[in-house]
Design a protein around this motif. Structure first.
Motif, PDB file in Angstrom:
ATOM      1  N   TRP A 135     -15.607  -6.062  -4.404  1.00  0.00           N
ATOM      2  CA  TRP A 135     -15.152  -5.463  -3.127  1.00  0.00           C
ATOM      3  C   TRP A 135     -15.272  -6.548  -2.098  1.00  0.00           C
ATOM      4  O   TRP A 135     -15.954  -7.618  -2.338  1.00  0.00           O
ATOM      5  CB  TRP A 135     -15.689  -4.383  -2.683  1.00  0.00           C
ATOM      6  N   SER A 194     -17.488   8.802   9.174  1.00  0.00           N
ATOM      7  CA  SER A 194     -17.864  10.025   8.123  1.00  0.00           C
ATOM      8  C   SER A 194     -18.549  11.444   8.810  1.00  0.00           C
ATOM      9  O   SER A 194     -18.763  12.295   8.219  1.00  0.00           O
ATOM     10  CB  SER A 194     -18.437   9.407   7.237  1.00  0.00           C
ATOM     11  N   SER A 200     -17.642  12.598  11.414  1.00  0.00           N
ATOM     12  CA  SER A 200     -16.817  13.377  12.528  1.00  0.00           C
ATOM     13  C   SER A 200     -16.388  14.506  11.619  1.00  0.00           C
ATOM     14  O   SER A 200     -16.179  14.681  10.330  1.00  0.00           O
ATOM     15  CB  SER A 200     -15.467  12.632  12.657  1.00  0.00           C
ATOM     16  N   LEU A 250      -8.184  12.089   4.428  1.00  0.00           N
ATOM     17  CA  LEU A 250      -8.150  11.151   3.160  1.00  0.00           C
ATOM     18  C   LEU A 250      -9.456  11.720   2.313  1.00  0.00           C
ATOM     19  O   LEU A 250      -9.384  11.488   1.089  1.00  0.00           O
ATOM     20  CB  LEU A 250      -8.207   9.889   3.151  1.00  0.00           C
ATOM     21  N   LYS A 251     -10.466  11.971   2.842  1.00  0.00           N
ATOM     22  CA  LYS A 251     -11.760  12.256   2.479  1.00  0.00           C
ATOM     23  C   LYS A 251     -11.878  13.523   1.672  1.00  0.00           C
ATOM     24  O   LYS A 251     -12.989  13.944   1.095  1.00  0.00           O
ATOM     25  CB  LYS A 251     -12.738  12.004   3.185  1.00  0.00           C
ATOM     26  N   MET A 261      -8.734   3.760  -3.102  1.00  0.00           N
ATOM     27  CA  MET A 261     -10.126   4.096  -3.436  1.00  0.00           C
ATOM     28  C   MET A 261     -10.980   2.890  -2.728  1.00  0.00           C
ATOM     29  O   MET A 261     -12.092   2.703  -2.302  1.00  0.00           O
ATOM     30  CB  MET A 261     -10.238   3.958  -4.998  1.00  0.00           C
ATOM     31  N   ALA A 291     -11.474   3.953   0.917  1.00  0.00           N
ATOM     32  CA  ALA A 291     -12.651   5.059   0.868  1.00  0.00           C
ATOM     33  C   ALA A 291     -13.714   4.181   0.748  1.00  0.00           C
ATOM     34  O   ALA A 291     -15.026   4.550   1.483  1.00  0.00           O
ATOM     35  CB  ALA A 291     -12.422   5.930  -0.119  1.00  0.00           C
ATOM     36  N   MET A 292     -13.972   3.144  -0.178  1.00  0.00           N
ATOM     37  CA  MET A 292     -15.128   2.402  -0.170  1.00  0.00           C
ATOM     38  C   MET A 292     -15.422   1.775   1.035  1.00  0.00           C
ATOM     39  O   MET A 292     -16.497   1.790   1.628  1.00  0.00           O
ATOM     40  CB  MET A 292     -15.162   1.298  -1.350  1.00  0.00           C
ATOM     41  N   SER A 302     -14.374   2.341   4.044  1.00  0.00           N
ATOM     42  CA  SER A 302     -14.688   3.184   5.127  1.00  0.00           C
ATOM     43  C   SER A 302     -16.008   3.929   5.155  1.00  0.00           C
ATOM     44  O   SER A 302     -16.471   4.451   6.031  1.00  0.00           O
ATOM     45  CB  SER A 302     -13.449   4.292   5.476  1.00  0.00           C
ATOM     46  N   SER A 303     -16.576   4.041   3.880  1.00  0.00           N
ATOM     47  CA  SER A 303     -17.981   4.470   3.690  1.00  0.00           C
ATOM     48  C   SER A 303     -19.074   3.316   4.294  1.00  0.00           C
ATOM     49  O   SER A 303     -20.154   3.830   4.304  1.00  0.00           O
ATOM     50  CB  SER A 303     -18.449   4.761   2.458  1.00  0.00           C
ATOM     51  N   LEU A 304     -18.802   2.148   4.758  1.00  0.00           N
ATOM     52  CA  LEU A 304     -19.557   1.111   5.102  1.00  0.00           C
ATOM     53  C   LEU A 304     -20.065   1.344   6.644  1.00  0.00           C
ATOM     54  O   LEU A 304     -19.010   1.578   7.559  1.00  0.00           O
ATOM     55  CB  LEU A 304     -19.288  -0.036   4.519  1.00  0.00           C
ATOM     56  N   ASP A 326     -24.444  -3.134   6.261  1.00  0.00           N
ATOM     57  CA  ASP A 326     -24.517  -2.626   4.861  1.00  0.00           C
ATOM     58  C   ASP A 326     -24.290  -3.777   3.912  1.00  0.00           C
ATOM     59  O   ASP A 326     -23.463  -4.725   4.229  1.00  0.00           O
ATOM     60  CB  ASP A 326     -23.414  -1.590   4.413  1.00  0.00           C
ATOM     61  N   THR A 327     -25.023  -3.647   2.722  1.00  0.00           N
ATOM     62  CA  THR A 327     -24.763  -4.605   1.586  1.00  0.00           C
ATOM     63  C   THR A 327     -24.852  -4.005   0.417  1.00  0.00           C
ATOM     64  O   THR A 327     -25.568  -2.849   0.268  1.00  0.00           O
ATOM     65  CB  THR A 327     -25.966  -5.618   1.777  1.00  0.00           C
ATOM     66  N   THR A 328     -23.820  -4.168  -0.410  1.00  0.00           N
ATOM     67  CA  THR A 328     -23.890  -3.606  -1.745  1.00  0.00           C
ATOM     68  C   THR A 328     -23.630  -4.784  -3.056  1.00  0.00           C
ATOM     69  O   THR A 328     -23.418  -5.773  -2.732  1.00  0.00           O
ATOM     70  CB  THR A 328     -22.996  -2.412  -2.184  1.00  0.00           C
TER      71      THR A 328
END
Lengths: 260, 511
Positions: A187, A200, A202, A211-212, A231, A234-235, A237-239, A243-245
């Motif tokens: 990503w 998220s 809200s 979309l969620k 997708m 979605a990824m 906007s979850s951050l 954040d780090t992944t």
């Protein structure tokens, strides 16, 4: 090692990397682009100004050189408001890569703040979502290959691979513009990642938030060629910016004509 | 009907079941049970029994087919649920792997059990190794998105939200992150049971079974790693329809078990994403079904419909020993897509109830064998280049049991004047000697029209067995050639691939 020697080592490493991976900024034409996120929320195409994009994602070696030049971004010194606890945790030490982070692998576990700071060090910035999406629509011969099932398969194939294995090195096949690894490696942060959907927490189920959730999510799916890109949205906007992944890296962009 | 009256009626019907273990009788008196707690409270909301009491409790979560123990509490509590999302590669069938997205590392996800009126503090964790963000929509939640609005969680993060379990019943939970259908198709569903305040009637066994449909790029049982196929999912044409996420999850040594005379309660869910299940247990009649997981009870049910995103509780008492087969009675799904499970009941025969014949081998099919080990062995040996004729025969025998024995019989004798014999067959012998390609073409392309075998004329239709892979066809044919006084010999995967690549010959090959 003295600070000067360290800096020199970092510089040498950076030079070495630049040679090894030939990372450079390549021009992209911009223009009108049918984004999966219409500019007006309905159907309007996005307008993208011509820009230059880094041909590969930033690697561990490149980010190590940056951290050595800017020790404030070492994982043991970075303030928690700029990066979470997993920031660069795959590295053996704050300034050593070690066995789990090979020099040519894309750097991951970097926060948006750290990515932005790195790009500034290259006199660049993170690409906008529209810039990134437009670039990623290309394949080896076409600027917009999204209607080709093969393009979609390539994107989805990566989604269906579990992430337990080590990341490959950067340097996949170049696309039409000479850009590599946009899909299928990691990503990537974009500048406006948090403007793609509303937060998220809200409870407002209108607007982009739809979309969620089940029903509206299913409606979006009618555009089969778009769901692979949704997708990614979605990824992103979850951050949060700190954040780090393990699968999230970045590359940089700059306006066309700007050189350091 | 007033809420009070409805509650009392529902409670009464539960007590009826508690009072009798056989076929329920509506006139049975409801004696000997604790008085029901009436669902009226200071908040005026039905199902709200006030604030949680005592120390918070950590919910016991179980992997399928297990169910957490019953709750013996008379007061509402704060129950903490810790559920982790894990993306992992697991076998979907022998020799076939798939990348599942799971709640708790299993498909279906961990079973959650709480009591009506409990305050549930939900912690959704997304493993740092995950590629995707995930959330959870629990159908047992009253609130926007069923929790999805509050649980959108990036990899390496944790979300927390709290809800009061107002309605009793068995509820599906699932991931609701876009594209929702793909998250569900990859295994992101499970069940949460909200027990009534007075608890559930005691039974000897409780099991957790959940159906799901799966969409892979390759065909059914095509070996190797198989990716998700979005086009098949949108067309609602699954490659697999499975109980508990894997072919063989409830068969062989993993079959459910009970003894004669015991009561069994199945919590049966259906994650979908697309198909509705016609859930049936071959050889059993459900004494009680709580359809759609609601409070109305239906009795003496043969097959119960379980909607996608729905669940039911079914109860029955076992009477005679044997293997009882759980199926989706949309029956091609059972025998051609994997929707099979086994409940093994041990105990003494009761010839007065049933004469003693075992469950039909047609129904059991190959899944009665312990999980097709020989097939996996052969696949491994083939990959390693050490495949022996004996491996092929062993694998072929198990595949034959599942695919061919329905018509040609396990003995190879066929059925007189309907299905030709394969045992000591002059037809097989002639093709094996003179035209091996034609022999290979039979399972690949089918065989229509008149053929004469051992002096008897047959005129029926054998459909092409397109679900079989090249090595499966090779193994089956090698088994046939080396069984029942047939001439012997061997068919290789490469030979099958070559014949498959050729266009199908005209009907009635061999004439």
């Amino acid at each position: 090692m003295t600070p000067r020697a360290q800096a020199l080592a970092g510089l040498l490493l950076a030079v070495a990397c630049a040679t090894a991976f030939a990372s450079q900024y390549v021009p992209l034409p911009g223009g009108r682009f049918a984004s999966v996120l219409p500019a007006d929320g309905k159907t309007a195409p996005a307008q993208v100004a011509p820009f230059a994009l880094r041909s590969e994602p930033v690697t561990n070696a490149e980010f190590l050189a940056f951290v050595r030049r800017h020790p404030a971004w070492r994982r043991d010194r970075v303030p928690t408001v700029f990066a979470d606890g997993r920031y660069l945790s795959q590295w053996a030490d704050p300034d050593t890569l070690g066995a789990d982070a090979l020099p040519a692998q894309p750097v991951t576990r970097v926060s948006w703040f750290a990515a932005q700071a790195y790009c500034e060090s290259e006199h660049a910035r993170l690409p906008s979502w529209y810039e990134w999406e437009m670039a990623a629509a290309a394949d080896a011969t076409r600027a917009d290959a999204r209607s080709d099932p093969a393009w979609r398969e390539r994107v989805l194939d990566w989604y269906s691979r579990p992430s337990g294995h080590a990341l490959p090195a950067v340097g996949g096949p170049p696309d039409l513009h000479g850009v590599r690894d946009l899909n299928g490696l990691v990503w990537e942060w974009v500048d406006d990642f948090n403007a793609l959907l509303v937060g998220s927490d809200s409870r407002d189920q209108d607007g982009a938030d739809k979309l969620k959730f089940c029903g509206a999510g299913a409606i979006s799916m009618e555009q089969k060629e778009n769901y692979a890109t949704l997708m990614r949205i979605a990824m992103l906007s979850s951050l949060k910016a700190t954040d780090t992944t393990a699968n999230l890296g970045f590359r940089c962009a700059r306006p066309l004509g700007d050189t350091p | 009907m007033s809420t009070l009256l409805r509650t009392l009626l529902a409670t009464a019907s539960v007590l009826v079941v508690a009072a009798c273990s056989g076929k329920p009788d509506a006139t049975t008196p409801t004696t000997g049970a604790a008085p029901p707690q009436v669902a009226a409270t200071q908040s005026g909301i039905p199902g709200d029994f006030g604030p949680p009491q005592g120390e918070p409790i950590h919910a016991v979560l179980t992997s399928p087919p297990n169910v957490p123990p019953p709750i013996h509490r008379n007061t509402p509590a704060r129950v903490i649920v810790d559920l982790e999302v894990i993306e992992k590669e697991m076998p979907i069938s022998e020799g076939v792997s798939y990348t599942y997205w799971t709640f708790g590392g299993t498909v279906p996800g961990s079973f959650i059990r709480v009591r009506q009126g409990d305050t549930v503090e939900f912690h959704l964790k997304n493993s740092p190794d995950s590629k995707m963000p995930h959330n959870i929509d629990l159908h047992g939640v009253t609130g926007p998105g069923g929790g999805a609005a509050s649980s959108f969680t990036a990899p390496g993060h944790e979300s927390q939200f709290t809800f009061k379990a107002l309605n009793q019943g068995i509820f599906v939970y699932h991931c609701a992150t876009a594209p929702v259908g793909m998250h569900i198709a990859n295994g992101m569903y499970g069940l949460i049971l909200v027990e009534p305040p007075e608890g559930m009637p005691k039974v000897d066994h409780e099991y957790y079974v959940m159906q799901g449909d799966f969409y892979t790029v390759g065909k059914y049982r095509e070996k190797g790693h198989q990716g998700f196929d979005m086009d098949k999912a949108i067309d609602e044409k699954p490659t697999y329809v499975l109980f508990n996420g894997h072919e063989g999850a409830l068969t062989g040594d993993k079959a459910l078990t009970a003894k004669v005379g015991e009561t069994v309660r199945l919590f049966v869910g259906n994650g979908g994403p697309n198909l509705v299940s016609s859930f049936h247990v071959i050889g059993e009649i459900f004494d009680t079904v709580r359809q759609e997981g609601g409070t109305v009870e239906q009795h003496n049910v043969q097959t119960t419909l379980i909607p996608s995103g729905g669940a039911a509780m079914v109860e029955f008492k076992t009477q005679v020993p044997g293997s009882y087969v759980l199926v989706d009675h949309s029956i091609f799904r059972a025998f051609n897509k994997g929707a099979l499970g086994i409940l093994k009941v041990d105990g003494p025969e009761n010839k007065a109830i049933y004469s003693g014949k075992e469950v039909d081998s047609v129904y059991l099919g190959d899944r009665a064998e312990p999980n097709l080990h020989a097939v996996a062995t052969a696949a491994k040996a083939n990959a390693a280049g050490t495949l022996s004729k004996e491996d092929q025969i062993a694998a072929g025998k198990q595949l034959f049991t599942g695919t061919c024995s329905v018509c040609h019989q396990a003995s190879g004798a066929g059925l007189p004047s309907v299905f030709p014999p394969l045992a000591k067959s002059d037809y097989v012998a002639r093709l094996a000697g003179k035209d091996k390609d034609a022999l290979i073409a039979i399972p690949l392309h089918g065989l229509n029209g008149k053929v004469t075998v051992n002096g008897v004329e047959y005129d029926s239709v054998m459909p092409p067995m397109t679900q079989l892979t090249d090595d499966e066809v090779a193994n089956i044919l090698t088994y046939v050639l080396n069984s029942w006084d047939n001439p012997g010999g061997r068919v290789t995967k490469d030979e099958v691939a070559r014949v498959r690549a050729k266009p199908a010959a005209a009907a009635a090959a061999g004439h």
